[in-house]
Motif scaffolding. Structure first.
Motif, PDB file in Angstrom:
ATOM      1  N   ASP A   8       0.893  -1.250   0.166  1.00 33.69           N
ATOM      2  CA  ASP A   8       0.036   0.125  -0.244  1.00 33.69           C
ATOM      3  C   ASP A   8       0.945   1.361  -0.039  1.00 33.69           C
ATOM      4  O   ASP A   8       1.934   1.465   1.123  1.00 33.69           O
ATOM      5  N   ALA A   9       0.452   2.278  -0.949  1.00 34.65           N
ATOM      6  CA  ALA A   9       1.378   3.291  -0.946  1.00 34.65           C
ATOM      7  C   ALA A   9       1.226   4.135  -0.019  1.00 34.65           C
ATOM      8  O   ALA A   9       2.224   5.160   0.439  1.00 34.65           O
ATOM      9  N   GLY A  10       0.325   4.289   0.733  1.00 30.22           N
ATOM     10  CA  GLY A  10       0.030   5.205   1.839  1.00 30.22           C
ATOM     11  C   GLY A  10       0.427   4.649   2.960  1.00 30.22           C
ATOM     12  O   GLY A  10       1.197   5.344   3.754  1.00 30.22           O
ATOM     13  N   THR A  11       0.243   3.441   3.516  1.00 33.39           N
ATOM     14  CA  THR A  11       0.344   2.939   4.828  1.00 33.39           C
ATOM     15  C   THR A  11       1.543   2.122   4.654  1.00 33.39           C
ATOM     16  O   THR A  11       2.119   1.549   5.934  1.00 33.39           O
ATOM     17  N   GLY A  12       2.145   1.441   3.722  1.00 30.56           N
ATOM     18  CA  GLY A  12       3.222   0.543   3.581  1.00 30.56           C
ATOM     19  C   GLY A  12       2.855  -0.918   3.852  1.00 30.56           C
ATOM     20  O   GLY A  12       3.715  -1.784   3.870  1.00 30.56           O
ATOM     21  N   GLN A  13       1.476  -1.086   4.176  1.00 30.23           N
ATOM     22  CA  GLN A  13       1.104  -2.436   4.267  1.00 30.23           C
ATOM     23  C   GLN A  13       1.318  -3.336   3.375  1.00 30.23           C
ATOM     24  O   GLN A  13       1.171  -2.856   2.090  1.00 30.23           O
ATOM     25  N   ILE A  14       1.612  -4.462   3.623  1.00 28.80           N
ATOM     26  CA  ILE A  14       1.853  -5.406   2.346  1.00 28.80           C
ATOM     27  C   ILE A  14       0.649  -6.152   2.082  1.00 28.80           C
ATOM     28  O   ILE A  14      -0.081  -6.672   3.134  1.00 28.80           O
ATOM     29  N   LEU A  15      -0.090  -5.944   0.883  1.00 31.73           N
ATOM     30  CA  LEU A  15      -1.370  -6.310   0.725  1.00 31.73           C
ATOM     31  C   LEU A  15      -1.586  -7.790   0.098  1.00 31.73           C
ATOM     32  O   LEU A  15      -2.689  -8.442   0.539  1.00 31.73           O
ATOM     33  N   MET A  16      -0.711  -8.401  -0.612  1.00 27.96           N
ATOM     34  CA  MET A  16      -0.658  -9.634  -1.061  1.00 27.96           C
ATOM     35  C   MET A  16       0.862 -10.030  -1.758  1.00 27.96           C
ATOM     36  O   MET A  16       1.457  -9.201  -2.253  1.00 27.96           O
ATOM     37  N   GLN A  17       0.820 -11.088  -2.235  1.00 35.92           N
ATOM     38  CA  GLN A  17       1.973 -11.746  -3.025  1.00 35.92           C
ATOM     39  C   GLN A  17       1.478 -12.694  -3.969  1.00 35.92           C
ATOM     40  O   GLN A  17       0.669 -13.385  -3.832  1.00 35.92           O
ATOM     41  N   GLY A  18       1.938 -12.142  -5.302  1.00 32.24           N
ATOM     42  CA  GLY A  18       1.605 -12.909  -6.428  1.00 32.24           C
ATOM     43  C   GLY A  18       2.817 -13.082  -7.177  1.00 32.24           C
ATOM     44  O   GLY A  18       3.915 -13.151  -6.733  1.00 32.24           O
ATOM     45  N   TYR A  19       2.645 -13.188  -8.546  1.00 36.70           N
ATOM     46  CA  TYR A  19       3.672 -13.532  -9.521  1.00 36.70           C
ATOM     47  C   TYR A  19       3.528 -12.699 -10.754  1.00 36.70           C
ATOM     48  O   TYR A  19       2.491 -12.407 -10.972  1.00 36.70           O
ATOM     49  N   ALA A  20       4.476 -12.324 -11.292  1.00 33.30           N
ATOM     50  CA  ALA A  20       4.328 -11.538 -12.731  1.00 33.30           C
ATOM     51  C   ALA A  20       5.347 -12.104 -13.606  1.00 33.30           C
ATOM     52  O   ALA A  20       6.533 -12.449 -13.184  1.00 33.30           O
TER      53      ALA A  20
END
Lengths: 154, 154
Positions: B38-50
């Motif tokens: 999250d750009a505002g809080t720094g919270q890690i939202l999810m982990q995926g792959y690209a």
């Protein structure tokens, strides 16, 4: 002697068994993605992997332990550098195959370049932290259309 | 007509080519770990792959695109739910095999449980966010020694 003088030997918390969740390590060949996040700033410090043994050792010792998928062995962060990660909390994601170690990073940082975070450059190679010359992997560059919101300078 | 009346057609920023770094997608079979923060809080939202295509589409559109390793296809976050991720920055790690999407999460959150973050529970299953009943994977639990610093309640 009064009962106030009795020696007390409190049970060390490390030996108190707790019921903990086990991530689904089988899902991706025995390891889960393990992300280290700075407990103070929320900065993402590094991304590694943990197997069941590394996860349980982390919980038991309160210091971050990973599994090196290249060396195929246990990897205690800071074992040689002294830059250990004191684990304040451990989070597991909804489908149980990713872990966040919320840590206090000791020493100069989490990265072998001495940067605080391994994520010290953006998608255009602009440094977000000072790193040591030549210690980061040189990556291929290409020209590609980029959205405006991604190319405004910091 | 005066030159003030001339129609102007400014070049959309999306079509301006930029030199960007290409992560080392070959290192792990065509995909890199992609972490949304999250750009505002720094919270890690999810982990995926690209994969390469998802990474370049993310840079070109400014909205997070992943590669689903289970469905083996492109996965535009929020394409069906509308919970898209507006990408503010993209970071690459030192060895070029992990990506951080710094995002503004639209809608209720990044998780299919409607939690803001997929990392809504700790290693003991204690919720850090309210989630919908029964939508998260049930994980095996075991009794294990745990360091004191990890079992103090939040």
């Amino acid at each position: 002697m009064s009962h106030f003088d009795r020696p007390t030997t409190p049970l060390p918390s490390e030996t108190v068994p707790r019921t903990v969740l086990l991530p689904n390590f089988d899902k991706r060949g025995g390891v889960c993605v393990a992300i280290a996040q700075d407990a103070g700033t929320g900065q993402i410090l590094m991304q590694g992997y943990a197997d069941r043994a590394a996860y349980l050792e982390t919980l038991a010792t309160g210091e971050a332990v990973y599994y090196s998928t290249s060396r195929k062995k246990r990897w205690k962060k800071g074992e040689t550098s002294g830059h250990v990660q004191i684990v304040k909390d451990v989070l597991i994601d909804c489908d149980g195959d990713a872990i966040v170690y919320v840590v206090e990073q000791c020493g100069s940082g989490a990265c072998h370049t001495n940067a605080k975070s391994c994520f010290y450059r953006d998608f255009q190679g602009r440094p977000s932290e000072r790193v040591q010359e030549g210690e980061s992997e040189k990556l291929e560059t290409i020209d590609t259309p980029v959205a405006g919101r991604l190319v405004t300078d910091p």
